[in-house]
Motif scaffolding. Structure first.
Motif, PDB file in Angstrom:
ATOM      1  N   HIS A   1      16.043   9.648   7.073  1.00 51.23           N
ATOM      2  CA  HIS A   1      16.236   9.913   5.427  1.00 51.23           C
ATOM      3  C   HIS A   1      15.134   9.663   4.528  1.00 51.23           C
ATOM      4  O   HIS A   1      14.694  10.323   3.642  1.00 51.23           O
ATOM      5  N   HIS A   2      14.544   8.541   4.617  1.00 50.72           N
ATOM      6  CA  HIS A   2      13.368   7.982   3.940  1.00 50.72           C
ATOM      7  C   HIS A   2      12.114   8.797   4.110  1.00 50.72           C
ATOM      8  O   HIS A   2      11.626   9.317   3.344  1.00 50.72           O
ATOM      9  N   LEU A   3      12.121   9.083   5.442  1.00 50.07           N
ATOM     10  CA  LEU A   3      10.893   9.957   5.704  1.00 50.07           C
ATOM     11  C   LEU A   3      11.084  11.366   5.174  1.00 50.07           C
ATOM     12  O   LEU A   3      10.144  11.967   4.404  1.00 50.07           O
ATOM     13  N   LEU A   4      12.227  12.135   5.280  1.00 54.69           N
ATOM     14  CA  LEU A   4      12.265  13.331   4.918  1.00 54.69           C
ATOM     15  C   LEU A   4      12.389  13.769   3.474  1.00 54.69           C
ATOM     16  O   LEU A   4      12.187  14.636   2.936  1.00 54.69           O
ATOM     17  N   MET A   5      13.355  12.669   2.789  1.00 56.31           N
ATOM     18  CA  MET A   5      13.444  12.903   1.361  1.00 56.31           C
ATOM     19  C   MET A   5      12.915  12.077   0.372  1.00 56.31           C
ATOM     20  O   MET A   5      12.741  12.264  -0.853  1.00 56.31           O
ATOM     21  N   ASN A   6      12.434  10.734   0.773  1.00 50.95           N
ATOM     22  CA  ASN A   6      11.904   9.973  -0.217  1.00 50.95           C
ATOM     23  C   ASN A   6      10.528   9.843  -0.685  1.00 50.95           C
ATOM     24  O   ASN A   6      10.010   9.611  -1.290  1.00 50.95           O
ATOM     25  N   ILE A   7       9.932  10.437   0.602  1.00 48.89           N
ATOM     26  CA  ILE A   7       8.469  10.444   0.477  1.00 48.89           C
ATOM     27  C   ILE A   7       7.986  11.875  -0.174  1.00 48.89           C
ATOM     28  O   ILE A   7       8.220  12.922   0.312  1.00 48.89           O
ATOM     29  N   ASP A   8       7.147  11.883  -1.305  1.00 50.25           N
ATOM     30  CA  ASP A   8       6.835  12.945  -1.958  1.00 50.25           C
ATOM     31  C   ASP A   8       5.147  12.794  -2.031  1.00 50.25           C
ATOM     32  O   ASP A   8       4.527  12.045  -2.649  1.00 50.25           O
ATOM     33  N   VAL A   9       4.620  13.922  -1.134  1.00 51.24           N
ATOM     34  CA  VAL A   9       3.156  14.052  -1.110  1.00 51.24           C
ATOM     35  C   VAL A   9       2.553  14.664  -2.546  1.00 51.24           C
ATOM     36  O   VAL A   9       3.034  15.884  -2.729  1.00 51.24           O
ATOM     37  N   ILE A  10       1.936  13.939  -3.168  1.00 51.70           N
ATOM     38  CA  ILE A  10       1.497  14.219  -4.539  1.00 51.70           C
ATOM     39  C   ILE A  10       0.084  15.024  -4.567  1.00 51.70           C
ATOM     40  O   ILE A  10      -0.149  16.098  -5.067  1.00 51.70           O
ATOM     41  N   ASP A  11      -0.730  14.517  -3.599  1.00 48.47           N
ATOM     42  CA  ASP A  11      -2.133  14.925  -3.480  1.00 48.47           C
ATOM     43  C   ASP A  11      -2.517  15.004  -2.084  1.00 48.47           C
ATOM     44  O   ASP A  11      -2.214  14.202  -1.382  1.00 48.47           O
ATOM     45  N   GLY A  12      -2.920  16.268  -1.483  1.00 47.48           N
ATOM     46  CA  GLY A  12      -3.457  16.062  -0.080  1.00 47.48           C
ATOM     47  C   GLY A  12      -3.758  17.558   0.278  1.00 47.48           C
ATOM     48  O   GLY A  12      -4.087  18.368  -0.650  1.00 47.48           O
ATOM     49  N   GLU A  13      -3.814  17.845   1.448  1.00 41.66           N
ATOM     50  CA  GLU A  13      -3.797  18.989   2.239  1.00 41.66           C
ATOM     51  C   GLU A  13      -3.262  19.485   3.492  1.00 41.66           C
ATOM     52  O   GLU A  13      -2.808  18.812   4.233  1.00 41.66           O
ATOM     53  N   LEU A  14      -2.958  21.011   3.479  1.00 40.67           N
ATOM     54  CA  LEU A  14      -2.352  21.472   4.853  1.00 40.67           C
ATOM     55  C   LEU A  14      -3.361  22.131   5.427  1.00 40.67           C
ATOM     56  O   LEU A  14      -3.916  23.119   4.599  1.00 40.67           O
ATOM     57  N   ILE A  15      -3.731  22.128   6.578  1.00 42.85           N
ATOM     58  CA  ILE A  15      -4.626  22.794   7.189  1.00 42.85           C
ATOM     59  C   ILE A  15      -3.999  23.639   8.425  1.00 42.85           C
ATOM     60  O   ILE A  15      -3.383  23.298   9.204  1.00 42.85           O
TER      61      ILE A  15
END
Lengths: 190, 125
Positions: free
Chosen positions: B87-101
């Motif tokens: 649950h923590h991994l899926l719902m609580n972590i919000d990526v604010i800045d990054g990249e999808l490659i």
């Protein structure tokens, strides 16, 4: 003996190929759809523009607090916002993870009764019951949507976000709010 | 962008991309929120995810050691404590800045203010 071994190898190879094909279905399935569009959630600016567009679209008639459908509702943020603004809102989305998350979010935010989320292809959804439709489309999608949107009744509203509809006889452009990727085009059905 | 979103994103819409999944994830900044744990909803979400992609996402936020390498056989047999990790991994972590490659073309899609911009290369489609 050699023949049997060959058949066994062929059988195993076939079964393996089938298993790999089955495993790949979730990833390859989008390629089989008529239009393959990426998921891009609405920004805060876009949501604000949708709000402004809704108030413009529904100010001159009784559509306020009417029925609204978001075509490709993603994580449900547009549907939830529209519900907060008094619309009976439905979201249609193909991605089952997003549908599950949207339902969870609507309950958590106390909007379970004002919203509905369905896992469905937008091209197989009956649009006739709705007074307002919202679409965050990709350029490639908008042309294909025009015939589908003709199911909507006269005097209904359409909010096209990010990209406008191509010119057509069914929908009259009434307003444009914002610009660039945050733009919303407000149409009225002829 | 919540981590579960990474699980279904692909670059299949790009020209000459066959599968485009899973996208490589580079996380420059993320925040941890505190969304209330709901056992049933967590199981519903986990039933729908591709586990291999979840491992990729967990590694991007340095949390791959918190989940098993192999997908659990039955999610509903996990304890609340075990499910809370997912649950923590899926719902609580919000990526604010990054990249999808894109794994095939190496096309970079930026994540800014929590929004993955997959329209950046619309012209390439």
């Amino acid at each position: 003996m050699g023949m049997n071994t060959g058949l066994v190898i062929a059988g195993v190879a076939g079964a393996t190929a089938l298993a790999i094909s089955a495993a790949a279905i979730p990833f390859v399935a989008p390629a089989l759809r008529r239009v393959c569009i990426p998921y891009v959630p609405a920004t805060t600016e876009q949501l604000a523009n949708v709000s402004r567009a809704l108030s413009l679209a529904t100010s001159s008639n009784s559509n306020k607090k009417g029925t609204l459908i978001d075509l490709g509702s993603g994580d449900g943020r547009v549907v939830l916002q529209c519900a907060r603004e008094g619309f009976n809102s439905t979201g249609v989305e193909l991605n089952s993870i997003l549908v599950a998350y949207s339902k969870y979010r609507s309950i958590r935010e106390g909007l379970g009764k004002e919203t509905r989320f369905m896992r469905k292809n937008i091209f197989k959804t009956d649009l006739n019951p709705y007074q307002t439709a919202v679409i965050f489309g990709a350029e490639s999608l908008m042309g294909d949507l025009v015939p589908k949107l003709s199911e909507m009744r006269s005097n209904t509203n359409l909010l096209a976000c990010r990209f406008p509809l191509p010119e057509n006889d069914a929908w009259k452009l009434e307003h444009q709010i914002g610009e660039g990727i945050d733009a919303v085009w407000v149409y009225k059905r002829n | 962008m919540k981590l579960f979103v990474h699980n279904f994103m692909s670059s299949r819409f790009l020209k000459n991309v066959t599968v485009g999944y899973p996208l490589n994830l580079v996380v420059k900044q993320f925040v941890e929120k505190d969304i209330e744990f709901d056992r049933d909803n967590t199981i519903v979400m986990l039933d729908r995810i591709q586990y291999e992609a979840l491992i990729v996402a967990a590694a991007a936020v340095n949390q791959s050691d918190r989940i098993p390498r192999e997908k659990p056989e039955k999610w509903d047999e996990l304890t609340d404590e075990q499910l809370r990790v997912f649950h923590h991994l899926l719902m609580n972590i919000d990526v604010i800045d990054g990249e999808l490659i894109c794994p095939e073309t190496k096309t970079v899609f930026p994540i800014r203010d929590g929004i993955p911009n997959m329209l950046k290369v619309d012209a390439e489609k």
